[in-house]
Design a protein around this motif. Structure first.
Motif, PDB file in Angstrom:
ATOM      1  N   ASN A   1       5.603  67.773  21.014  1.00  0.00           N
ATOM      2  CA  ASN A   1       5.657  67.629  19.560  1.00  0.00           C
ATOM      3  C   ASN A   1       6.865  66.789  19.174  1.00  0.00           C
ATOM      4  OD1 ASN A   1       3.410  69.354  18.945  1.00  0.00           O
ATOM      5  ND2 ASN A   1       4.712  71.064  19.525  1.00  0.00           N
TER       6      ASN A   1
ATOM      7  N   SER B   1       8.405  63.363   6.102  1.00  0.00           N
ATOM      8  CA  SER B   1       8.362  63.742   7.519  1.00  0.00           C
ATOM      9  C   SER B   1       6.928  63.773   8.030  1.00  0.00           C
ATOM     10  CB  SER B   1       8.972  65.120   7.731  1.00  0.00           C
ATOM     11  OG  SER B   1      10.360  65.073   7.527  1.00  0.00           O
ATOM     12  N   THR B   2       6.781  63.317   9.269  1.00  0.00           N
ATOM     13  CA  THR B   2       5.497  63.409   9.969  1.00  0.00           C
ATOM     14  C   THR B   2       5.734  64.199  11.241  1.00  0.00           C
ATOM     15  OG1 THR B   2       4.724  61.284   9.105  1.00  0.00           O
ATOM     16  CG2 THR B   2       3.648  62.105  11.111  1.00  0.00           C
ATOM     17  N   THR B   3       4.871  65.171  11.508  1.00  0.00           N
ATOM     18  CA  THR B   3       4.912  65.931  12.744  1.00  0.00           C
ATOM     19  C   THR B   3       3.690  65.543  13.555  1.00  0.00           C
ATOM     20  OG1 THR B   3       6.077  67.755  11.695  1.00  0.00           O
ATOM     21  CG2 THR B   3       4.957  68.238  13.774  1.00  0.00           C
TER      22      THR B   3
ATOM     23  N   THR C   1       8.836  65.153  15.500  1.00  0.00           N
ATOM     24  CA  THR C   1       8.885  64.978  14.048  1.00  0.00           C
ATOM     25  C   THR C   1       9.773  63.785  13.766  1.00  0.00           C
ATOM     26  OG1 THR C   1       8.570  67.342  13.645  1.00  0.00           O
ATOM     27  CG2 THR C   1       9.519  66.043  11.842  1.00  0.00           C
TER      28      THR C   1
END
Length: 141
Positions: A47, A65-67, A49
């Motif tokens: 993962n 924000s993009t995860t 971010t």
């Protein structure tokens, strides 16, 4: 891509876009991509971010924000593949599923890509959404 031990890493550089009065900057990041010691059918996930800063002249900036989750599965090992009339042996085929959610959006982004890595050479082909990109040349150091 870079390799450390059995782990390959994918590096996404900072992306900047500047237009008249508007700018967009995505942060750079590195994440594990796959391990060459996994058996066919085995996967790893990672993962990450990262932030995107959008600036509009006279209005200011906003950060979103993009995860993203990268799930890589070994589809095949020790196969042969021909790219531009050259046959490569000991190839690993990796299926990458990218699942990303950007804050403030209701729809996630999902993409599937297949990567082919030849032993002692590296990346030789990608296939994604009907498009194929092949290695044209390489130089070993």
């Amino acid at each position: 891509f870079r390799k450390s031990g059995a782990t390959y890493y994918i590096y996404t550089p900072e992306v900047s876009l500047d237009l008249s009065g508007y700018s967009l900057v995505n942060e750079a990041f590195t994440t594990p991509f796959f391990r060459d010691d996994l058996a066919e059918g085995e996967s790893i996930s990672s993962n990450v971010t990262y932030n995107t800063v959008t600036t509009i002249s006279g209005y200011g900036s906003t950060t979103v924000s993009t995860t993203a989750t990268y799930t890589s599965t070994i589809e095949a090992k020790d196969v042969s593949i021909t790219v531009n009339d050259v046959t490569y042996d000991n190839v690993i085929k990796v299926h990458l599923n990218l699942y990303a959610v950007t804050a403030g959006t209701s729809q996630p982004t999902e993409a599937d890509t297949y990567f082919y890595f030849a032993k002692d050479i590296g990346f030789i082909r990608t296939e994604t959404q009907g498009m194929v990109s092949d290695l044209v040349s390489y130089q070993l150091y």
